[in-house]
Design a protein around this motif. Structure first.
Motif, mmCIF file in Angstrom:
data_model
loop_
_atom_site.group_PDB
_atom_site.id
_atom_site.type_symbol
_atom_site.label_atom_id
_atom_site.label_comp_id
_atom_site.label_asym_id
_atom_site.label_seq_id
_atom_site.Cartn_x
_atom_site.Cartn_y
_atom_site.Cartn_z
ATOM 1 N N GLU A 46 0.820 -1.199 0.000
ATOM 2 C CA GLU A 46 0.000 0.000 0.000
ATOM 3 C C GLU A 46 0.858 1.254 0.000
ATOM 4 O OE1 GLU A 46 -2.374 0.351 3.547
ATOM 5 O OE2 GLU A 46 -0.659 0.145 4.895
ATOM 6 N N LEU A 47 0.291 2.296 -0.590
ATOM 7 C CA LEU A 47 0.972 3.593 -0.622
ATOM 8 C C LEU A 47 0.978 4.201 0.771
ATOM 9 C CD1 LEU A 47 2.162 6.026 -2.252
ATOM 10 C CD2 LEU A 47 -0.197 6.862 -2.382
ATOM 11 N N VAL A 48 2.133 4.729 1.141
ATOM 12 C CA VAL A 48 2.270 5.431 2.413
ATOM 13 C C VAL A 48 2.353 6.937 2.191
ATOM 14 C CG1 VAL A 48 3.729 5.744 4.439
ATOM 15 C CG2 VAL A 48 3.370 3.461 3.520
ATOM 16 N N ALA A 49 3.098 7.335 1.165
ATOM 17 C CA ALA A 49 3.232 8.753 0.853
ATOM 18 C C ALA A 49 3.929 8.888 -0.489
ATOM 19 C CB ALA A 49 4.035 9.494 1.924
ATOM 20 N N ILE A 59 -0.680 11.880 0.901
ATOM 21 C CA ILE A 59 -0.529 11.030 2.077
ATOM 22 C C ILE A 59 -1.893 10.474 2.459
ATOM 23 C CG2 ILE A 59 0.180 10.937 4.488
ATOM 24 C CD1 ILE A 59 2.126 13.199 3.907
ATOM 25 N N PRO A 60 -2.036 9.163 2.487
ATOM 26 C CA PRO A 60 -3.338 8.567 2.817
ATOM 27 C C PRO A 60 -3.770 8.914 4.231
ATOM 28 C CG PRO A 60 -1.845 6.945 1.870
ATOM 29 C CD PRO A 60 -1.041 8.154 2.156
ATOM 30 N N ASP A 61 -5.072 8.852 4.449
ATOM 31 C CA ASP A 61 -5.621 9.171 5.760
ATOM 32 C C ASP A 61 -5.068 8.258 6.847
ATOM 33 O OD1 ASP A 61 -8.959 10.066 4.550
ATOM 34 O OD2 ASP A 61 -7.099 11.227 4.704
ATOM 35 N N SER A 62 -4.698 7.035 6.474
ATOM 36 C CA SER A 62 -4.237 6.070 7.475
ATOM 37 C C SER A 62 -2.970 6.527 8.205
ATOM 38 C CB SER A 62 -3.983 4.716 6.810
ATOM 39 O OG SER A 62 -3.034 4.848 5.762
ATOM 40 N N VAL A 63 -2.176 7.363 7.577
ATOM 41 C CA VAL A 63 -0.936 7.834 8.209
ATOM 42 C C VAL A 63 -0.843 9.350 8.262
ATOM 43 C CG1 VAL A 63 0.316 5.741 7.584
ATOM 44 C CG2 VAL A 63 0.375 7.739 6.062
ATOM 45 N N GLN A 81 9.490 10.674 7.138
ATOM 46 C CA GLN A 81 9.543 10.871 8.577
ATOM 47 C C GLN A 81 8.303 10.244 9.193
ATOM 48 O OE1 GLN A 81 12.005 12.353 10.560
ATOM 49 N NE2 GLN A 81 10.764 11.564 12.253
ATOM 50 N N MET A 82 8.529 9.299 10.072
ATOM 51 C CA MET A 82 7.418 8.574 10.695
ATOM 52 C C MET A 82 7.426 8.846 12.193
ATOM 53 S SD MET A 82 7.655 4.957 8.642
ATOM 54 C CE MET A 82 9.253 4.523 9.327
ATOM 55 N N ASN A 83 6.356 9.441 12.666
ATOM 56 C CA ASN A 83 6.213 9.767 14.080
ATOM 57 C C ASN A 83 5.029 9.008 14.684
ATOM 58 O OD1 ASN A 83 8.321 11.682 13.823
ATOM 59 N ND2 ASN A 83 6.859 13.270 13.236
ATOM 60 N N ASP A 89 2.084 -0.306 12.101
ATOM 61 C CA ASP A 89 2.975 0.253 11.081
ATOM 62 C C ASP A 89 4.107 -0.717 10.731
ATOM 63 O OD1 ASP A 89 2.609 3.393 12.758
ATOM 64 O OD2 ASP A 89 1.650 2.792 10.879
ATOM 65 N N THR A 90 4.192 -1.813 11.445
ATOM 66 C CA THR A 90 5.221 -2.806 11.160
ATOM 67 C C THR A 90 5.040 -3.370 9.756
ATOM 68 O OG1 THR A 90 5.518 -3.417 13.482
ATOM 69 C CG2 THR A 90 6.118 -5.061 11.818
ATOM 70 N N ALA A 91 6.105 -3.293 8.958
ATOM 71 C CA ALA A 91 6.039 -3.729 7.565
ATOM 72 C C ALA A 91 7.411 -3.566 6.931
ATOM 73 C CB ALA A 91 5.018 -2.896 6.785
ATOM 74 N N VAL A 92 7.527 -4.079 5.727
ATOM 75 C CA VAL A 92 8.673 -3.730 4.893
ATOM 76 C C VAL A 92 8.289 -2.486 4.096
ATOM 77 C CG1 VAL A 92 10.228 -4.465 3.060
ATOM 78 C CG2 VAL A 92 9.407 -6.129 4.735
ATOM 79 N N TYR A 93 9.123 -1.486 4.144
ATOM 80 C CA TYR A 93 8.867 -0.229 3.460
ATOM 81 C C TYR A 93 9.726 -0.162 2.201
ATOM 82 C CZ TYR A 93 6.062 1.481 7.317
ATOM 83 O OH TYR A 93 5.054 1.646 8.244
ATOM 84 N N TYR A 94 9.075 0.174 1.112
ATOM 85 C CA TYR A 94 9.740 0.206 -0.188
ATOM 86 C C TYR A 94 9.727 1.616 -0.764
ATOM 87 C CZ TYR A 94 9.154 -4.885 -0.182
ATOM 88 O OH TYR A 94 9.189 -6.218 0.124
#
Length: 115
Positions: A46-49, A59-63, A81-83, A89-94
């Motif tokens: 899924e897209l994070v940003a 930026i999706p509403d989820s984050v 930047q993840m706060n 939020d645990t995942a592999v980030y690509y």
């Protein structure tokens, strides 16, 4: 061959922060929409940003409100930047670079949020 090099993942406690970085070549970076995606076990990527070359972000509403994306054009680098991180939020980030009809991906960096 296009390479996207990610760094910054790791283990963090809930409520903590991490900053991910992704660097690629100038030719790719300057023309691409740069983005971060994530994939948790058993879930779809899924897209994070994302951020355009002009600096417009998506930026999706989820984050939203917790994650921000930025780019340093002089360094050919995009940051996430993840706060206020949560266990979910645990995942592999690509890292992703989207240029015309081409999608380029980094190798992924693991983010674990756990106490």
């Amino acid at each position: 061959q296009v390479q996207l090099v990610e760094s910054g993942g790791g283990l963090v406690q809930p409520g903590g922060s991490l900053r991910l970085s992704c660097t690629t070549s100038r030719d790719i970076f300057s023309l691409s929409i740069m983005g971060w995606y994530r994939q948790a076990p058993g879930k779809q990527r899924e897209l994070v940003a994302s951020i355009t070359s002009g600096g417009n972000t998506n930026i999706p509403d989820s984050v939203k409100g917790r994650f921000t994306i930025s780019r340093d054009n002089a360094k050919n680098t995009v940051y996430l930047q993840m706060n206020s991180l949560k266990p979910e939020d645990t995942a592999v980030y690509y890292c992703n670079a989207r240029l015309a009809f081409n999608n380029y991906w980094g190798q992924g960096t693991q983010v674990n949020v756990s106490s």
